[in-house]
Design a protein around this motif. Sequence first.
Motif, PDB file in Angstrom:
ATOM      1  N   SER A 299       0.840  -1.189   0.000  1.00 30.54           N
ATOM      2  CA  SER A 299       0.000   0.000   0.000  1.00 30.54           C
ATOM      3  C   SER A 299       0.877   1.242   0.000  1.00 30.54           C
ATOM      4  O   SER A 299       2.012   1.223   0.505  1.00 30.54           O
ATOM      5  N   VAL A 300       0.333   2.332  -0.563  1.00 27.29           N
ATOM      6  CA  VAL A 300       1.045   3.615  -0.542  1.00 27.29           C
ATOM      7  C   VAL A 300       0.169   4.708   0.065  1.00 27.29           C
ATOM      8  O   VAL A 300       0.579   5.869   0.117  1.00 27.29           O
ATOM      9  N   SER A 301      -1.034   4.363   0.516  1.00 29.48           N
ATOM     10  CA  SER A 301      -1.990   5.357   0.994  1.00 29.48           C
ATOM     11  C   SER A 301      -1.864   5.572   2.499  1.00 29.48           C
ATOM     12  O   SER A 301      -1.690   4.615   3.260  1.00 29.48           O
ATOM     13  N   LEU A 302      -1.979   6.836   2.915  1.00 25.54           N
ATOM     14  CA  LEU A 302      -1.856   7.207   4.310  1.00 25.54           C
ATOM     15  C   LEU A 302      -3.232   7.394   4.937  1.00 25.54           C
ATOM     16  O   LEU A 302      -4.243   7.506   4.235  1.00 25.54           O
ATOM     17  N   ASP A 303      -3.257   7.429   6.261  1.00 30.00           N
ATOM     18  CA  ASP A 303      -4.480   7.758   6.985  1.00 30.00           C
ATOM     19  C   ASP A 303      -4.898   9.178   6.619  1.00 30.00           C
ATOM     20  O   ASP A 303      -4.104  10.119   6.707  1.00 30.00           O
ATOM     21  N   ARG A 304      -6.144   9.339   6.186  1.00 33.09           N
ATOM     22  CA  ARG A 304      -6.586  10.648   5.709  1.00 33.09           C
ATOM     23  C   ARG A 304      -6.573  11.692   6.821  1.00 33.09           C
ATOM     24  O   ARG A 304      -6.394  12.890   6.555  1.00 33.09           O
ATOM     25  N   GLY A 305      -6.759  11.269   8.054  1.00 33.03           N
ATOM     26  CA  GLY A 305      -6.797  12.219   9.151  1.00 33.03           C
ATOM     27  C   GLY A 305      -5.428  12.658   9.614  1.00 33.03           C
ATOM     28  O   GLY A 305      -5.178  13.850   9.848  1.00 33.03           O
ATOM     29  N   THR A 306      -4.503  11.724   9.744  1.00 35.72           N
ATOM     30  CA  THR A 306      -3.185  12.028  10.314  1.00 35.72           C
ATOM     31  C   THR A 306      -2.091  12.190   9.264  1.00 35.72           C
ATOM     32  O   THR A 306      -1.013  12.705   9.574  1.00 35.72           O
ATOM     33  N   LEU A 307      -2.342  11.716   8.040  1.00 38.94           N
ATOM     34  CA  LEU A 307      -1.335  11.676   6.970  1.00 38.94           C
ATOM     35  C   LEU A 307      -0.115  10.859   7.385  1.00 38.94           C
ATOM     36  O   LEU A 307       1.003  11.098   6.930  1.00 38.94           O
ATOM     37  N   ASN A 308      -0.349   9.889   8.244  1.00 37.06           N
ATOM     38  CA  ASN A 308       0.666   8.908   8.615  1.00 37.06           C
ATOM     39  C   ASN A 308       0.218   7.528   8.133  1.00 37.06           C
ATOM     40  O   ASN A 308      -0.952   7.317   7.793  1.00 37.06           O
ATOM     41  N   ILE A 309       1.165   6.580   8.126  1.00 36.97           N
ATOM     42  CA  ILE A 309       0.795   5.205   7.792  1.00 36.97           C
ATOM     43  C   ILE A 309      -0.195   4.713   8.840  1.00 36.97           C
ATOM     44  O   ILE A 309      -0.013   4.950  10.039  1.00 36.97           O
ATOM     45  N   PRO A 310      -1.275   4.053   8.437  1.00 36.06           N
ATOM     46  CA  PRO A 310      -2.271   3.592   9.412  1.00 36.06           C
ATOM     47  C   PRO A 310      -1.641   2.712  10.489  1.00 36.06           C
ATOM     48  O   PRO A 310      -0.728   1.925  10.219  1.00 36.06           O
ATOM     49  N   THR A 311      -2.159   2.844  11.692  1.00 36.23           N
ATOM     50  CA  THR A 311      -1.655   2.042  12.819  1.00 36.23           C
ATOM     51  C   THR A 311      -2.428   0.739  12.982  1.00 36.23           C
ATOM     52  O   THR A 311      -2.232   0.022  13.957  1.00 36.23           O
ATOM     53  N   PHE A 312      -3.325   0.441  12.037  1.00 33.51           N
ATOM     54  CA  PHE A 312      -4.122  -0.783  12.082  1.00 33.51           C
ATOM     55  C   PHE A 312      -4.129  -1.413  10.698  1.00 33.51           C
ATOM     56  O   PHE A 312      -3.813  -0.762   9.699  1.00 33.51           O
ATOM     57  N   SER A 313      -4.512  -2.672  10.637  1.00 34.36           N
ATOM     58  CA  SER A 313      -4.585  -3.367   9.356  1.00 34.36           C
ATOM     59  C   SER A 313      -5.511  -4.567   9.470  1.00 34.36           C
ATOM     60  O   SER A 313      -5.562  -5.220  10.517  1.00 34.36           O
ATOM     61  N   TYR A 314      -6.206  -4.857   8.361  1.00 36.13           N
ATOM     62  CA  TYR A 314      -7.039  -6.058   8.283  1.00 36.13           C
ATOM     63  C   TYR A 314      -6.231  -7.280   7.832  1.00 36.13           C
ATOM     64  O   TYR A 314      -6.759  -8.385   7.785  1.00 36.13           O
ATOM     65  N   TYR A 315      -4.956  -7.073   7.498  1.00 33.39           N
ATOM     66  CA  TYR A 315      -4.165  -8.144   6.902  1.00 33.39           C
ATOM     67  C   TYR A 315      -3.114  -8.728   7.829  1.00 33.39           C
ATOM     68  O   TYR A 315      -2.438  -9.687   7.470  1.00 33.39           O
ATOM     69  N   GLY A 316      -2.944  -8.139   9.019  1.00 35.98           N
ATOM     70  CA  GLY A 316      -1.978  -8.708   9.940  1.00 35.98           C
ATOM     71  C   GLY A 316      -1.450  -7.676  10.906  1.00 35.98           C
ATOM     72  O   GLY A 316      -1.567  -6.462  10.701  1.00 35.98           O
ATOM     73  N   ASN A 317      -0.815  -8.153  11.980  1.00 35.61           N
ATOM     74  CA  ASN A 317      -0.340  -7.275  13.046  1.00 35.61           C
ATOM     75  C   ASN A 317       1.135  -6.906  12.928  1.00 35.61           C
ATOM     76  O   ASN A 317       1.735  -6.358  13.863  1.00 35.61           O
ATOM     77  N   ARG A 318       1.742  -7.206  11.786  1.00 35.90           N
ATOM     78  CA  ARG A 318       3.155  -6.872  11.571  1.00 35.90           C
ATOM     79  C   ARG A 318       3.281  -6.183  10.216  1.00 35.90           C
ATOM     80  O   ARG A 318       2.734  -6.660   9.204  1.00 35.90           O
TER      81      ARG A 318
END
Length: 444
Positions: A299-318
């Motif tokens: 993925s290359v998309s950031l969190d729209r609110g923080t403009l950081n990489i999301p701190t959560f994922s549906y694909y795994g915890n690492r």
Amino acid sequence: MASNFKSFALSLRTETNDVNVTLSWSDDEVTHLFVVVYKPLGSYHAMYLIETEDLDPEELTLDPTDDGGPTVLVYGVKIVPTVQQSLRMFQVLNSGSVTVGIFTGPEVSLTLNNSKTLLTTSLVYTKMAMEDFEVSTRYTPPADYKILTEQSLPDASTTLIYLHRDDTQYLLETPMPALGVKVPFPLPPRQAYNGIVLQTTRTDHHGHIKYQCQRKSKGFTLNSVMTKDDLERLKAKAELFMLRDPSTHEVKVMFRNKPREKMDDIMENKAGLMKKYIKDRNGDAHSPINNNIDGLFFSVSLDRGTLNIPTFSYYGNRRLDVPVEGLFTQNTNIYFTDFYCTYSAHYVTVVMTIKDSDTDRFCEATLLQLDPYDNPFLYREGLTVHTTRALHVEVLYTEDVNITALQEQYGTDRVCFSNTRALGSGQSTKHGLPKNRRCVICNL
């Protein structure tokens, strides 16, 4: 077409009585009768293929069944010429069914009509002693499709493949070579045929053919792919959607989430080599890359609110971070392949290939190549890379990723792992999530 009726009798001994089923049909194109007998509650019994030319005698005794109320389904089919010598193809013209037993009496009449009852009505739900096996399909440009089984079938077996779309139904009889069976009829773009594969033993039965089914596959769907014109229209829909938010952000890393145990296994047991694997059916069912090319999603998309990489994922915890320049190089091509949603968010899929690779040539033939400096999804601007904020952009990178080599090149502070909060099941869904077919924004 002639209107004279032809007839043929089937004799069947059940648990309670002997029954004669007299078949009749009026279509002169019918070259064979395909007969399926199954027991109450869907338990499979036997199948027969009967040639209708010069029927002599005009009756056939079927294998007895120990149930009191079996169902007899009969399909009038015609043989269709093909160029494949080891394959016979039949098209269903008409059909009929009847449940026989103590309440029907010893004489039953069955007239085949144009209702064309789906063969999967009986085959998909029949009970077999052995487990169902998986079937996959492959597309080769410009217009070849193959049906493959996930495991090899015995050389001595005869394979029956049933395909249907609306009221068009085909039955293929063939050995099942390891390289699969080529679909012997043309498929227009963006169509779906549902099907099932049966592994059988074929024997003579009083001058006709009897198939004894050993195993059956899970139901599968053969999707014909979108054309480049279709992709142009899909790309235009994505661009129209993006007008609601013309802003962009810089891409510094491409990131990928997986469960911790998978990431640890790669680093500890595979020397840091993350191997690509077959693209699943996620997104549009008619995308040309589904089940056809290998890759790894980033993925290359950031969190729209923080403009950081999301701190959560549906694909795994690492999460693995890779500098964008480590993958998106001057030796890569990029292609538009999909615009879809999963009810809550819209995504664009970009394929990133190594120039002149086999996968690159496949994508050049089937997808829309993007100018790496001038496209709305993922583009270079001087020494930096940018992407849209209007939707999520996912990149299918079509090569293995050597994490250890990238760490040696860019350092472990830039090629690094971090923990994320797993949502949902915390891993990819088997076979992927299909797009929302009701969405008016991203469907053709």
